[in-house]
Design an enzyme around this catalytic site. Structure first.
Site, PDB file in Angstrom:
ATOM      1  N   ASP A  83       0.842  -1.209   0.000  1.00 55.24           N
ATOM      2  CA  ASP A  83       0.000   0.000   0.000  1.00 55.24           C
ATOM      3  C   ASP A  83       0.873   1.254   0.000  1.00 55.24           C
ATOM      4  O   ASP A  83       0.573   2.231  -0.696  1.00 55.24           O
ATOM      5  CB  ASP A  83      -0.903   0.036   1.247  1.00 55.24           C
ATOM      6  CG  ASP A  83      -1.739  -1.225   1.392  1.00 55.24           C
ATOM      7  OD1 ASP A  83      -2.036  -1.861   0.367  1.00 55.24           O
ATOM      8  OD2 ASP A  83      -2.080  -1.574   2.541  1.00 55.24           O
TER       9      ASP A  83
HETATM   10  C1  26A Z   1     -12.027  -6.902   2.005  1.00 56.73           C
HETATM   11  N1  26A Z   1     -10.768  -7.066   2.698  1.00 56.73           N
HETATM   12  C2  26A Z   1     -10.384  -8.406   2.997  1.00 56.73           C
HETATM   13  C3  26A Z   1      -9.971  -5.964   2.990  1.00 56.73           C
HETATM   14  C4  26A Z   1      -8.745  -6.050   3.678  1.00 56.73           C
HETATM   15  C5  26A Z   1      -7.981  -4.878   3.839  1.00 56.73           C
HETATM   16  N2  26A Z   1      -8.370  -3.682   3.385  1.00 56.73           N
HETATM   17  C6  26A Z   1      -9.546  -3.652   2.763  1.00 56.73           C
HETATM   18  N3  26A Z   1     -10.354  -4.736   2.572  1.00 56.73           N
HETATM   19  N4  26A Z   1      -8.071  -7.074   4.262  1.00 56.73           N
HETATM   20  C7  26A Z   1      -6.932  -6.543   4.771  1.00 56.73           C
HETATM   21  N5  26A Z   1      -6.884  -5.226   4.522  1.00 56.73           N
HETATM   22  C8  26A Z   1      -5.838  -4.259   4.863  1.00 56.73           C
HETATM   23  O1  26A Z   1      -4.730  -4.505   4.090  1.00 56.73           O
HETATM   24  C9  26A Z   1      -3.665  -3.808   4.704  1.00 56.73           C
HETATM   25  C10 26A Z   1      -2.350  -4.351   4.237  1.00 56.73           C
HETATM   26  O2  26A Z   1      -2.221  -4.210   2.872  1.00 56.73           O
HETATM   27  C11 26A Z   1      -5.381  -4.346   6.303  1.00 56.73           C
HETATM   28  O3  26A Z   1      -6.167  -3.499   7.119  1.00 56.73           O
HETATM   29  C12 26A Z   1      -3.919  -3.903   6.214  1.00 56.73           C
HETATM   30  O4  26A Z   1      -3.690  -2.643   6.809  1.00 56.73           O
END
Ligand code: 26A
Length: 339
Positions: free
Chosen positions: A295
């Site tokens: 990210d």
């Molecule tokens: C729909 N899902 C599974 C998610 C996520 C997500 N952000 C949005 N939607 N699952 C994990 N994360 C975020 O990814 C970041 C790392 O790339 C986590 O909150 C984490 O900060």
């Protein structure tokens, strides 16, 4: 007026554990490096982590992490982020993290539903993400149609959509994408996790024609190749394929950026070029945790792009923020600023 980035995603609070993470991976049958939506079998994990371990509570949500990373380098007031949260202390923590980084929180607030959370299990350089979207999945396209949000959409020059948002929000994602395309602005989109191109293939395929920039990593590229029946599953092959897909906004070539951890980053531009950019290695001891690295990398790239930098410069800033992020706990960047 500074260029503006409008980002949309699932705002989540990360609940991060290192001590005891190995045992939780086993107990809940989780892969060490993965991102999943919590099923009923995962429900107890949040309470278990909260009561038996000492987790770190950190602002997360992949798109929100990218928004904060972009804002780390852009002039104050350049980034606005939206998504859906509850009216609770988790949402307050997210607002504070955005405030610190200069990101405007334009949340859609749900009074009756808690803010979403992501349990982050850190083992070595791997991270396993188990997400309960809660309020995040109640985002409504109507929020984007309010006069205030319409104004923010109009004021932006660049847009960023986290791929994770497609688990529930294709209608809103398309609203943003069509706005960007009609106004000949720039839309960036992140594949986010292998399960997005795998299980949300139709949504990904609906969005990509509007995307000017697509981000992914090697495993997301491979998942994309598999779900689309591509014979070349390499980062280069997939980058080239996505870069040359149909585009609504045909005036500029699509840029596809595939990161591969410490291996070279691949960038394909339309059918013009596919270029590899080496990553400067970081000593293993310097790595704290890799949560949010992708990210931050996307945030650095987008911020440089918003500022009109060349592609090599965008990659360089992406790599720089990715490296800074993995030297912190979770999706955070260091202070005093190192940029
Ligand atoms: C729909 N899902 C599974 C998610 C996520 C997500 N952000 C949005 N939607 N699952 C994990 N994360 C975020 O990814 C970041 C790392 O790339 C986590 O909150 C984490 O900060």
């Amino acid at each position: 007026m500074p260029a503006k980035l409008f980002a949309i995603g699932n705002p989540l609070l990360d609940i991060s554990v290192t001590q005891g993470a190995e045992q939780l991976l086993e107990q809940y049958k989780l892969k060490a490096n993965d991102a999943i939506l919590a099923g009923p079998e995962h429900t107890p994990i949040y309470e278990q982590v909260r009561t038996t371990l000492q987790p770190l509570y950190l602002a997360g949500g992949a798109g929100q992490n990218t928004a904060r990373a972009a804002s780390y380098v852009l002039p104050p007031g350049s980034v606005v982020y939206t998504g859906s949260v509850g009216n609770d202390s988790f949402a307050q923590t997210l607002r504070e993290a955005n405030d610190k980084e200069g990101v405007e929180s334009a949340y859609y607030v749900r009074e009756q539903t808690p803010t979403g959370a992501c349990c982050v299990l850190i083992t070595g350089h791997d991270r396993s993400l188990v997400t309960n979207l809660a309020a995040a999945q109640e985002f409504s396209v109507e929020h984007l149609r309010t006069p205030e949000m319409k104004q923010k959409l109009n004021d932006a020059s660049h847009y960023y959509i986290g791929g994770f948002f497609l688990t529930h929000g294709i209608e809103s994602a398309l609203e943003v994408a069509k706005h960007s395309s009609a106004a000949n602005k720039t839309l960036a989109f992140n594949l986010s996790a292998p399960f997005i191109p795998q299980f949300f293939k139709d949504q990904v395929d609906q969005l990509i024609p509007y995307a000017d920039i697509v981000f992914g990593n090697e495993s997301e590229a491979e998942a994309y190749a598999q779900s689309h029946g591509l014979s070349d599953t390499s980062a280069k092959g997939v980058a080239k394929h996505i870069a040359t897909l149909e585009k609504t906004n045909s005036g500029k070539d699509r840029i596809v950026v595939i990161t591969q951890g410490a291996q070279e980053t691949v960038v394909a531009i339309g059918n013009q070029s596919v270029t590899s950019y080496p990553v400067s290695p970081l000593s293993k001891d310097a790595i704290v945790d890799t949560n949010g690295a992708g990210d931050a990398t996307a945030g650095g790239f987008v911020a440089a792009y918003v500022q009109g930098s060349t592609i090599p410069e965008c990659v360089e800033l992406g790599h720089k923020l990715g490296a800074l992020c993995i030297q912190q706990n979770g999706p955070q960047l260091p202070y005093p600023k190192q940029i």
